[in-house]
Write a protein that holds these residues in place. Sequence first.
Motif, PDB file in Angstrom:
ATOM      1  N   SER A   1     -11.789 -11.692 -10.497  1.00 53.87           N
ATOM      2  CA  SER A   1     -11.941 -12.364  -9.206  1.00 53.87           C
ATOM      3  C   SER A   1     -11.045 -11.718  -8.148  1.00 53.87           C
ATOM      4  CB  SER A   1     -11.592 -13.849  -9.355  1.00 53.87           C
ATOM      5  OG  SER A   1     -11.722 -14.520  -8.119  1.00 53.87           O
TER       6      SER A   1
ATOM      7  N   SER B   1     -12.030  -9.808  -4.612  1.00 53.22           N
ATOM      8  CA  SER B   1     -11.469 -10.175  -3.307  1.00 53.22           C
ATOM      9  C   SER B   1     -10.822  -8.981  -2.616  1.00 53.22           C
ATOM     10  CB  SER B   1     -10.444 -11.304  -3.480  1.00 53.22           C
ATOM     11  OG  SER B   1     -11.072 -12.494  -3.925  1.00 53.22           O
TER      12      SER B   1
ATOM     13  N   CYS C   1      -8.138 -16.374  -0.547  1.00 49.71           N
ATOM     14  CA  CYS C   1      -9.429 -15.949  -1.120  1.00 49.71           C
ATOM     15  C   CYS C   1      -9.791 -16.810  -2.318  1.00 49.71           C
ATOM     16  CB  CYS C   1      -9.366 -14.492  -1.553  1.00 49.71           C
ATOM     17  SG  CYS C   1      -9.490 -13.288  -0.216  1.00 49.71           S
ATOM     18  N   HIS C   2      -8.792 -17.137  -3.112  1.00 56.29           N
ATOM     19  CA  HIS C   2      -9.069 -17.949  -4.288  1.00 56.29           C
ATOM     20  C   HIS C   2      -9.537 -19.340  -3.893  1.00 56.29           C
ATOM     21  CE1 HIS C   2      -8.803 -18.835  -8.573  1.00 56.29           C
ATOM     22  NE2 HIS C   2      -8.329 -20.015  -8.222  1.00 56.29           N
TER      23      HIS C   2
ATOM     24  N   PRO D   1     -13.429 -14.691  -0.521  1.00 51.63           N
ATOM     25  CA  PRO D   1     -13.029 -13.599   0.371  1.00 51.63           C
ATOM     26  C   PRO D   1     -13.774 -13.601   1.697  1.00 51.63           C
ATOM     27  CG  PRO D   1     -14.313 -12.778  -1.486  1.00 51.63           C
ATOM     28  CD  PRO D   1     -13.974 -14.203  -1.797  1.00 51.63           C
TER      29      PRO D   1
END
Length: 280
Positions: free
Chosen positions: A198, A202, A234-235, A239
């Motif tokens: 992930s 991003s 972003c998490h 993003p």
Amino acid sequence: MDLTISADFFQRLLDLESRIESQNVEWYVENFENKVIDYWAVERPGRLKRSPETGSPIREESTVSEFLDKTGVLDLFRNRDSVGLKSVQSAVINPWGFVGFQFGEPLLMDLQYYRPVMETVVVDGERLVVPSYYASSLPETTWRDGTTSCLYQNESTGRWQVGTDVNRWQGTFTGRDGVNSFEDLRRYDCQTAILRRSLRHSVNILNKYFGKNGQDLWTAGEDYPTPASLLGACHLCGPFGVVAYLESGQLRSDEAGTSISTYLKAFADVTIASHDVFAA
């Protein structure tokens, strides 16, 4: 190419997403039977209760033990000295069915860890087989009167799908990085493997944005939030949500109402460099 994550960044993110603070465990013990947590009502872990009139999630005061039971980790927390606190945090299931670092079906589909269950529906007299998975884009009013799924046309893809009000995890896992089942998904090692992919995703998207000016995430400078702040954000909102913030100041929030600005601030004192993300 392996990915290593700054322990400080990693732990900060896990604390925030699980809502179990690693530096404050004694508080949870001391308040085990005290109503000190404003949380959501659930039927079971991953199945929140909604107002039949509005479709909005119902909030209520909870004891620490009730919170741990609602998130599916009460027994694990009691055994935290033997299993480790990170194993407790990684197994948390929030009211919307997000797990651990709060991974959901759509992201795991994008990262090729998960395939959604397929359903047969009828659209304008035609039988279609469509995917069924969590639909964050649908308004809360969709879920009034006990509705938990809805056939709709996805605006971004133009395709029909069955949207659900929580992550049900009724599909199949691909086995990528050893994630073969929902129980695997709740394991610390599997959670970190997913986080690695992930973060790479991003970083690549943010680098495309900064690349327009001949920069990247690591060289953008003081006019922008720190790399750790941007990756944390972003998490939370994805993003593209961060790119929207950088372009126009748009402040997106997640299902729980947490704003992107909260995560930008939460990681402002955390240092993460390119070699922390992409290791040789």
